[in-house]
Design an enzyme around this catalytic site. Structure first.
Site, short mmCIF file in Angstrom:
data_model
loop_
_atom_site.label_atom_id
_atom_site.label_comp_id
_atom_site.label_asym_id
_atom_site.label_seq_id
_atom_site.Cartn_x
_atom_site.Cartn_y
_atom_site.Cartn_z
N TRP A 15 0.82 -1.20 0.00
CA TRP A 15 0.00 0.00 0.00
C TRP A 15 0.87 1.27 0.00
CZ3 TRP A 15 0.01 -3.53 4.15
CH2 TRP A 15 0.56 -3.08 5.35
N GLY A 56 3.11 -11.69 -24.81
CA GLY A 56 3.21 -12.80 -23.87
C GLY A 56 2.57 -12.50 -22.54
N GLY A 115 0.42 -12.86 5.62
CA GLY A 115 -0.32 -12.64 6.86
C GLY A 115 -0.28 -11.19 7.29
N GLY A 116 0.41 -10.93 8.40
CA GLY A 116 0.37 -9.60 8.99
C GLY A 116 -0.87 -9.47 9.87
N GLU A 133 -0.09 -13.70 13.45
CA GLU A 133 -0.32 -13.03 14.73
C GLU A 133 -1.69 -13.42 15.27
OE1 GLU A 133 0.56 -8.83 14.39
OE2 GLU A 133 1.96 -9.19 12.79
N TYR A 134 -1.76 -14.43 16.14
CA TYR A 134 -0.73 -15.30 16.66
C TYR A 134 -1.34 -16.68 16.86
CZ TYR A 134 1.11 -10.73 17.98
OH TYR A 134 1.52 -9.42 17.95
N TYR A 175 8.18 -3.91 19.10
CA TYR A 175 7.52 -2.60 19.12
C TYR A 175 6.04 -2.79 19.39
CZ TYR A 175 7.75 -4.36 14.29
OH TYR A 175 7.75 -5.16 13.18
#
Ligand SMILES: *[C@@H]1O[C@H](CO)[C@@H](O)[C@H](O)[C@H]1NC(C)=O
Ligand SMILES: *[C@@H]1O[C@H](CO)[C@@H](O)[C@H](O)[C@H]1NC(C)=O
Length: 428
Positions: A46, A101, A128-129, A170-171, A239
């Protein structure tokens, strides 16, 4: 061997498809492998829109790995691209509209061009994320779902010219899900090795990493030793320790816990890394995650205090790009014991937790002194450029401390469905 590896890359550059009909072992880079630190940057698809950050903007000569995110997972386990316009179709100014092609453009082509120009840069598809992770639980719980995950992820790798897969789940939330995850990683490893063998590359030519949690309730569930057997490295998401979801203002990414103001450090990286090490994950296989952003708290008098809201943010509420900080009028404080920084603007009563350049450098030094394998950045579009880049400053420290990993990427993808990629983009 180093010379021959260079020739294999050069042949791709000079002759394209014909030179690549038979991929060589040198292409995989295992023969030029050397110990060294990793510099791993997330590129998010993004970023090509409002942020106007393209793959060409990556500090490609500094990075050893780019994690390209995110691919999604469907209900039967199929891994699929989340934005085919950005990933495959977007035409950059150098892309022709008249090719014949089945061809690939977009970020995937640009990443491959970066690989040609930077043979030490490996590209990995991150699956994922945070947003797509809820889709993992059901399919990964069945043998058929895991098989479809593995098959479809490897199809993407060989079509898109990637060097590996990064799983950002996660997770896993139970012992059963943790065990299923171990099985998935093992099957991915087997699948990648079968693919490399089929195309004439040594086992281990393609990489697997995970994005892994720094919060105890999440990492204590994981079977770390079981996962580790199939992984090339771990990226610790060190983080998001405090933010809008917290009760008090706090540090987002502190290394150590605070003795004098414990409310300001609900989590810390040191504790997570100690746990990982005690459970079979070598520090040398672990990359410390670095946030290229800050988290805002408003209506507060300082660290470890109550707050009433969050600031506007660069792209979403409460989160500022690293390059936007410090905000005008705010004063920065570095804490060299915690390895953390924050800015405060008393007129606005706004506090922002972040890593200043000073703390960035201190963290790179800490990664070196504690024997970590490198650093990972979330995410590259938020960095400054040129001499003000946090990534560059941190890589300079890693590089001075024994050097970066040297391991060639792969340029031979004889099974790709895309004619131009299979031919190694001879005219680009
Ligand atoms: C999921 O993706 C796979 C291909 O990767 C496809 O074969 C399957 O039909 C998809 N399932 C659903 C429910 O869309
Ligand atoms: C916030 O405070 C509430 C009420 O005291 C407590 O139940 C909750 O666990 C706290 N949340 C965090 C993230 O500390």
């Amino acid at each position: 061997m180093v010379g021959r590896a260079a020739v294999a890359g050069l042949m791709c550059l000079l002759f394209g498809a014909h030179a690549l009909a038979l991929p060589t072992a040198e292409d995989a880079g295992l023969v030029t492998r050397a110990a060294g630190k990793r510099a791993v940057g997330y590129f998010v698809n993004w970023a090509v829109y409002g942020r106007n950050y393209q793959p060409q903007d990556l500090p490609a000569s500094k990075l050893t790995h780019v994690l390209y995110g995110f691919a999604n997972v469907n209900s039967t386990g199929g891994v699929y691209l989340s934005d085919e316009y950005a990933d495959l179709q977007k035409h950059y100014p150098t892309d022709s509209w008249n090719d014949v092609g089945n061809n690939v453009y977009g970020c995937i082509k640009q990443l491959f061009l970066l690989k040609k120009a930077n043979r030490n840069l490996k590209t990995m598809l991150s699956i994922g994320g945070w947003t797509y992770s809820p889709n993992f639980h059901a399919p990964l719980g069945t043998a058929a779902g895991r098989q479809q995950f593995v098959d479809s992820a490897i199809t993407l790798l060989k079509d898109l010219g990637l060097d590996g897969l990064d799983i950002d789940y996660e997770y896993p939330a139970s012992a059963q899900e943790a065990a299923d995850f171990v099985t998935l990683l093992k099957q991915l490893r087997q699948g990648l090795d079968a693919y490399s063998s089929r195309v004439g590359l040594p086992a281990g030519s393609f990489l697997i990493s995970v994005a892994s949690p720094a919060g105890p309730t999440n990492y204590e569930v994981m079977d770390m030793a079981g996962m580790d057997a199939s992984l090339d490295f771990w990226n610790l998401m060190a983080y998001d320790y405090a933010g809008s979801f917290s009760n008090l203002t706090g540090h987002d990414a502190n290394w150590a816990a605070s003795g004098s103001n414990p409310g300001s450090t609900p989590f810390n990286s040191q504790q997570a890394l100690d746990y990982y090490k005690a459970h079979g994950v070598s520090p040398a296989k672990t990359n410390l995650g670095i946030p290229l952003y800050g988290r805002s708290f408003t209506g507060t008098t300082g660290m470890g205090q109550t707050f009433s809201g969050v600031g506007q943010g660069s792209w979403e509420a409460g989160i500022y790009d690293w390059k936007a900080l410090p905000l005008a009028g705010a004063t920065n404080t570095d804490d060299d014991d915690l390895l953390a920084s924050w800015t405060y603007d008393s007129s606005k009563q706004e506090l922002i937790s972040w890593d200043s350049m000073h703390t960035m450098q201190a963290k790179a030094n800490k990664a070196v002194s504690t024997g970590l394998g490198g650093l990972m950045w979330w995410e590259t579009s938020a960095d400054r450029t040129g001499g003000d880049s946090a990534i560059s400053a941190q890589v300079a420290i890693l590089s001075a401390a024994g050097g970066m990993e040297q391991r060639n990427n792969v340029l031979s993808y004889p099974e790709s469905q895309y004619d131009n990629l299979k031919a190694c983009f001879p005219s680009s």
